[in-house]
Design an enzyme around this catalytic site. Structure first.
Site, PDB file in Angstrom:
ATOM      1  N   ASP A  48      -5.523   4.908  -1.014  1.00 28.85           N
ATOM      2  CA  ASP A  48      -4.779   5.311   0.169  1.00 28.85           C
ATOM      3  C   ASP A  48      -3.432   4.601   0.203  1.00 28.85           C
ATOM      4  O   ASP A  48      -3.366   3.373   0.173  1.00 28.85           O
ATOM      5  CB  ASP A  48      -5.569   4.964   1.434  1.00 28.85           C
ATOM      6  CG  ASP A  48      -4.841   5.352   2.707  1.00 28.85           C
ATOM      7  OD1 ASP A  48      -5.197   6.391   3.291  1.00 28.85           O
ATOM      8  OD2 ASP A  48      -3.933   4.611   3.119  1.00 28.85           O
ATOM      9  N   TYR A  53       4.880   2.689   3.358  1.00 25.15           N
ATOM     10  CA  TYR A  53       4.519   1.415   2.746  1.00 25.15           C
ATOM     11  C   TYR A  53       5.527   0.992   1.673  1.00 25.15           C
ATOM     12  O   TYR A  53       5.534  -0.164   1.252  1.00 25.15           O
ATOM     13  CB  TYR A  53       3.135   1.480   2.102  1.00 25.15           C
ATOM     14  CG  TYR A  53       2.002   1.830   3.029  1.00 25.15           C
ATOM     15  CD1 TYR A  53       2.131   1.817   4.417  1.00 25.15           C
ATOM     16  CD2 TYR A  53       0.764   2.180   2.494  1.00 25.15           C
ATOM     17  CE1 TYR A  53       1.081   2.158   5.238  1.00 25.15           C
ATOM     18  CE2 TYR A  53      -0.302   2.516   3.314  1.00 25.15           C
ATOM     19  CZ  TYR A  53      -0.137   2.503   4.681  1.00 25.15           C
ATOM     20  OH  TYR A  53      -1.179   2.839   5.494  1.00 25.15           O
ATOM     21  N   LYS A  82       0.876   9.765   3.151  1.00 31.08           N
ATOM     22  CA  LYS A  82       1.193  10.115   4.531  1.00 31.08           C
ATOM     23  C   LYS A  82       2.655  10.519   4.659  1.00 31.08           C
ATOM     24  O   LYS A  82       3.499  10.085   3.868  1.00 31.08           O
ATOM     25  CB  LYS A  82       0.884   8.934   5.457  1.00 31.08           C
ATOM     26  CG  LYS A  82      -0.548   8.412   5.297  1.00 31.08           C
ATOM     27  CD  LYS A  82      -0.799   7.164   6.114  1.00 31.08           C
ATOM     28  CE  LYS A  82      -2.141   6.559   5.732  1.00 31.08           C
ATOM     29  NZ  LYS A  82      -2.105   5.834   4.453  1.00 31.08           N
ATOM     30  N   HIS A 115       1.602  10.402   9.523  1.00 29.91           N
ATOM     31  CA  HIS A 115       1.369   8.959   9.689  1.00 29.91           C
ATOM     32  C   HIS A 115       1.301   8.542  11.160  1.00 29.91           C
ATOM     33  O   HIS A 115       0.434   7.765  11.554  1.00 29.91           O
ATOM     34  CB  HIS A 115       2.471   8.175   8.981  1.00 29.91           C
ATOM     35  CG  HIS A 115       2.057   6.792   8.587  1.00 29.91           C
ATOM     36  ND1 HIS A 115       2.578   6.131   7.508  1.00 29.91           N
ATOM     37  CD2 HIS A 115       1.153   5.942   9.126  1.00 29.91           C
ATOM     38  CE1 HIS A 115       2.028   4.939   7.397  1.00 29.91           C
ATOM     39  NE2 HIS A 115       1.151   4.799   8.376  1.00 29.91           N
TER      40      HIS A 115
END
Length: 294
Positions: A48, A53, A82, A115
């Site tokens: 994931d 990120y 996401k 997200h």
């Protein structure tokens, strides 16, 4: 059926998703790449990540290398990413997703989530995901951090139901109302921060249960989540802990221990909508995207 690292849950569109995976939040690209390779080495089947990120390129690198190192094929691994808050909207989501595919070094993603529910944009973002799903570039689509109000609104406008709602979930934050709502609508709940930002790991009652089973508090928490029917993606950047987090299939928590863990819920969300700059500025307060650590 006895749980193991190969255990899956069938999502509401018929796709099977592994119950346990590796999360890579707050990992730079080099660290994410190595963590993914270790995870695949130790039998993980789900990874994931997210554009926010800043490590999609690292995950793509680790996935490509890890598949080759372990004799695996792309369809042996369930990959989630996401949609970045700043990319939300129909056209911008479609355009940005092509870049995500390139960074991840893949032609499709197994699961893509919105997200966060950016106000006045998430329904158009969802429409883009529906079209990418119909085009075969995504196997399943879902959301993250959606409360009941926003889930209801999304489903009122959607033609495809979300398969997942990824929420903060751990012994101290159990999202009881959202979990019940998702259960009623056949939406799988998945835990981010499944170990409770470390706070749950230090809880003396969980430590007592862990000692009883000869396990770590992290292993007890992960096992509890699996027995609750929650998908979980614990993060680690150390090989020994990645391996340890998956060693949760040789014991089961008793009903009494499950009930004790359930009773620890504080129902206090550590992060929520009003805390974020993106409420008025979707580009505010996010991580740098795609920077390999020097």
């Amino acid at each position: 059926m006895k749980l193991n690292l190969e255990s899956t849950v069938q999502l509401n569109n018929g796709v099977d998703m592994p119950r346990l995976g590796l999360g890579v939040w707050r990992s730079d690209n080099a660290t994410a790449s190595q963590s993914v390779r270790w995870a695949l080495k130790h039998g993980y089947k789900a990874i994931d990540t997210a554009k926010q990120y800043g490590n999609e390129a690292g995950v793509g690198d680790g996935l490509t290398k890890g598949l080759a190192e372990n004799g695996l094929k792309r369809d042996d691994v369930f990959l989630t990413t996401k949609i970045f808050n700043g990319d939300q909207g129909y056209d911008s989501t479609i355009a940005a997703f092509e870049g995500q595919l390139k960074r991840l070094q893949t032609t499709y993603v197994d699961l893509v989530l919105i997200h966060w529910p950016v106000t006045d944009k998430y329904n158009e973002t969802w429409r883009a995901l529906e079209d990418l799903y119909r085009a075969g570039k995504i196997r399943a689509i879902g959301v993250s951090n959606f409360d009941i109000q926003r889930l209801r609104d999304l489903m009122k406008h959607a033609s495809i139901k979300p398969v997942i709602n990824q929420m903060e979930f751990n012994p101290l934050e159990q999202e009881t109302d959202i979990k019940d709502y998702c259960n009623r609508h056949n939406i799988q709940l998945e835990a981010w921060s499944p170990l409770g930002h470390g706070d749950a790991l230090k809880n003396p009652q969980i430590k007592k249960i862990a000692d009883k089973y000869g396990k770590t508090t992290a292993q007890v928490i992960i096992r509890w989540e699996l027995q609750r029917g929650i998908n979980t993606i614990p993060k680690s950047t150390h090989e020994e802990f990645i391996k340890e987090n998956a060693n949760v299939y040789d014991f089961s928590l008793t009903d009494d221990d499950m009930n004790l863990m359930n009773s620890l819920n504080l129902d206090k969300r550590s992060i929520w909508y009003g805390d974020f700059q993106w409420s008025g500025n979707p580009d505010g307060g996010v991580d740098t995207v795609d920077q390999w650590e020097k």
